[in-house]
Design an enzyme around this catalytic site. Structure first.
Site: not given
Ligand code: DOR
Ligand code: ZN
Length: 338
Positions: A14, A16, A96, A133, A168, A243
């Protein structure tokens, strides 16, 4: 002599990596710790079609050739079953589900599973993993995860062959739900939900760099998650996903802080310290490199990563963002990867 810890090359199930000018630096940071990363699709614009998914994969591969991106698409109401099957054909491993309004760039998510029923049918048919999520944004903020569990139950009942990951985990309630669940139900755990708690976010001074969704929970919840990770509970179903969710420093320190912890630079070293302190270092390998691959049906990790038992201080800023545990001393550092 410095002691070393050799791990199979970890997987991050997971992450980003964003899109645009900051992406290459985030991707390279991810590559320093991980062999594969399941890349989240809540970019602007979202990854919700095969051409977008393919273009994003190429961008990541060009930026970080040593990282294998595992691709996911975002379930958006109205995208249609053909788009889902197209993403599957393009090599997506997961779709997702962001409940509308639940987190960063989630305004266009489904308000209920019914809104993406045709898409979920197609995912089940294609053997894709549904990554969720799991928060109900209508519930009070600390109760959002538990409030979403009935929706998970509904999804598992209506799509009996779909493999589902609760991302998460942050509460004992969701952990208990996972542990009692069927083999096709998995869950990821972050380093920050294991290392830190609500009190570190706002007990003494508000730390926007620990603000994320789901919000860090009180120590009792965190300790339940730790216990599960340390004893290797639910092998092949409970695994690491960082995450890592970088935001530019200004977006975290402004009048309204964006949610997300930039975990990639320090997550593994922080976990090594945490597991070691608990006498559970032996469980770290399966947690970060094995259990997740097994759930997703991926080949076991190839290659290795070495950590050295050597103190370092996490920098105050990396890649324009403030990393998890900035300014803190960690006992393990990244040494070499093969
Ligand atoms: O805190 C978070 N930020 N939780 C998420 O699920 C997405 C993530 C983001 O993309 O910034
Ligand atoms: Zn995330």
């Amino acid at each position: 002599m410095t002691s070393r810890l050799a791990l199979p090359r970890p997987d991050d199930l997971h992450a980003h990596l964003r899109r645009g000018p900051a992406m290459p630096a985030y991707a390279r940071r991810e590559e320093a710790s991980f062999g594969r990363a399941l890349v989240m699709p809540n970019t602007l614009p979202p990854i919700a079609s095969a051409p977008a998914l393919e273009a994003y994969r190429r961008e990541i591969a060009a930026a970080a050739p040593g990282l294998e991106p595992l691709m996911a698409f975002k379930l958006v109401p109205g995208m249609g079953r053909e788009a889902v099957l197209g993403c599957a054909a393009a090599g997506a491993v997961a779709g997702k589900y962001y409940p509308a309004g639940s987190t960063t760039n989630a305004a266009d998510g489904p308000r209920c599973p019914e809104e993406v029923a045709g898409e979920l049918d197609a995912m089940e048919e294609a053997g894709l993993v549904l990554s969720i999520h799991p928060e109900d944004p209508a519930a009070p903020v600390l109760e959002r995860e538990a409030a979403f569990l009935p929706t998970v139950e509904l999804i598992l009942g209506r799509w009996p062959r779909l493999r589902v990951v609760l991302e998460h985990l942050s509460t004992r309630a969701a952990l208990d739900y996972l542990l009692a669940g069927p083999p096709r139900l998995g869950a990821s755990l972050t380093a920050h939900h294991l290392v830190s708690s609500l009190d570190e976010l706002l007990g003494e001074a508000l730390d926007p760099h620990l603000f994320c969704k789901p919000v860090l929970k009180p120590a009792a919840d965190r300790d339940a998650l730790r216990d599960a990770a340390f004893r290797g509970a639910a092998p092949g179903r409970l695994f690491f996903g960082s995450d890592s969710a970088p935001h530019p420093r200004q977006a975290k320190e402004g009048r309204r802080a964006a949610s997300g912890v930039y975990a990639a630079p320090s997550a593994l070293c922080a976990l090594a310290g945490l597991f070691e302190e608990a006498g559970a270092l032996g469980a770290l390998g399966a947690f970060v490199a094995g259990s997740g691959a097994a759930f997703y049906g991926l080949p076991p990790p190839s290659g290795s990563l070495e950590l050295a038992r050597e103190e370092w201080t996490v920098p105050e800023e990396l890649d324009g963002s403030v990393p998890f545990l900035a300014g803190r001393r960690l006992p393990w550092r990244l040494a070499s990867r093969r």
